[in-house]
Enzyme design. Structure first.
Site, PDB file in Angstrom:
ATOM      1  N   LYS A  72       0.807  -1.226   0.000  1.00 35.98           N
ATOM      2  CA  LYS A  72       0.000   0.000   0.000  1.00 35.98           C
ATOM      3  C   LYS A  72       0.841   1.278   0.000  1.00 35.98           C
ATOM      4  CE  LYS A  72      -4.373  -1.482   2.060  1.00 35.98           C
ATOM      5  NZ  LYS A  72      -5.365  -1.186   3.115  1.00 35.98           N
ATOM      6  N   ASN A 158      -5.392   6.852  19.771  1.00 33.74           N
ATOM      7  CA  ASN A 158      -4.430   5.881  19.272  1.00 33.74           C
ATOM      8  C   ASN A 158      -3.483   5.496  20.404  1.00 33.74           C
ATOM      9  OD1 ASN A 158      -3.438   4.567  16.666  1.00 33.74           O
ATOM     10  ND2 ASN A 158      -1.530   5.459  17.440  1.00 33.74           N
ATOM     11  N   ALA A 223     -13.972  -2.182  11.764  1.00 29.71           N
ATOM     12  CA  ALA A 223     -13.289  -2.316  10.485  1.00 29.71           C
ATOM     13  C   ALA A 223     -12.792  -3.745  10.295  1.00 29.71           C
ATOM     14  CB  ALA A 223     -12.118  -1.344  10.403  1.00 29.71           C
TER      15      ALA A 223
END
Length: 278
Positions: A72, A158, A223
């Site tokens: 990616k 996070n 997700a």
């Protein structure tokens, strides 16, 4: 499905590639819709990536690539142009060769797929207080897509607080009218909670948040794609929350990527293949 001289081809590259689900979903969906297209998996090791991209660009019936781990970030350098989201997050999960310009165009549809999956289930983010857990590659794209939906507030948590703060600041600069900030991950008081971490792939994974702090009626979204509830969704149900499975993000991504690659795949045909997410 019958492949002939008119078939439009889409590839998916990964290393390894045996685990990917995109070809099955894509091919069954286009066949049911009656489209003459096919998705082919390619196991491409990082060292062979430049040669592969150079070679496949010459195929005139090749509409583009779905890109996944570990490529990616690496394919960004191979792209002559990037979509706004891909440029912001620094990663690409779909690319097509622009023959008029002579270069690859890279896009990132993790976030668009997530939002499309929410819409498919009748959920809207506008005016909602949203907590997102995770600020990694997919998390960056998801946060940007969520912010574009005009939530009342977007809080990003996070494990590395600095990474969450960096993402929040970059989004705030692009969308200054919104309230976007880093936070501590306490889900109390939020309308929507989104897990953009990898926690939940295994039953033994720790929860990404204190489930006891979830309010009844909160929409808890994943997700992570797996059969049945993740530990987070199971805990959310026990707290009286509504849940949204990761499969819907996958369905949404397939449709958004297919559109980017020029294949007019409709969401209804994607869902019918694997069945609705629970």
């Amino acid at each position: 499905m019958q492949i002939d001289g008119h078939t439009r081809l889409v590839g998916i590259i990964a290393a390894p590639v045996a685990h990917v689900r995109t070809p099955q979903l894509f091919n069954a969906s286009v066949a049911r819709q009656g489209l003459n297209a096919a998705c082919v998996p390619f196991h491409v090791e990082p060292a062979q990536l430049p040669a592969f991209l150079a070679g496949v660009a010459g195929a005139q019936n090749f509409d583009g690539l779905v890109v996944t781990i570990p490529h990616k970030e690496a394919v960004v350098a191979a792209c002559g142009a990037l979509t706004e989201t891909a440029r912001l997050v620094g990663s690409v999960n779909a690319m097509r060769f622009d023959r008029a310009q002579g270069h690859w165009l890279g896009g990132n549809f993790d976030g668009d797929g997530f939002v499309a999956g929410l819409r498919e289930r009748g959920h809207r983010l506008a005016g909602k207080r949203v907590l997102q857990l995770g600020a990694g590659g997919a998390g960056k794209s998801m946060a940007y897509a969520i912010a574009r939906e005009q939530p009342a507030e977007l809080v990003i948590h996070n494990r590395s607080a600095a990474k969450a703060a960096e993402l929040a600041a970059s989004l705030q600069a692009i969308l200054p009218a919104l309230t976007i900030r880093a936070g501590d991950g306490d889900p109390a008081g939020f309308d929507v909670v989104v897990n953009a971490t990898a926690l939940g792939l295994r039953d033994t994974d720790a929860l990404p948040l204190p489930a006891a702090r979830l309010g009844a009626g909160t929409l808890v979204c994943e997700a992570v794609v797996r059969d049945g509830d993740t530990p987070l969704l199971k805990a959310a149900r026990e707290q009286g929350c509504a849940v949204h499975h990761g499969q819907w993000m996958l369905y949404g991504q397939i449709v958004e990527i297919a559109r980017f690659l020029g294949v007019g795949l409709e969401a209804a045909f994607v869902e019918r293949i694997l069945g609705p997410a629970a």
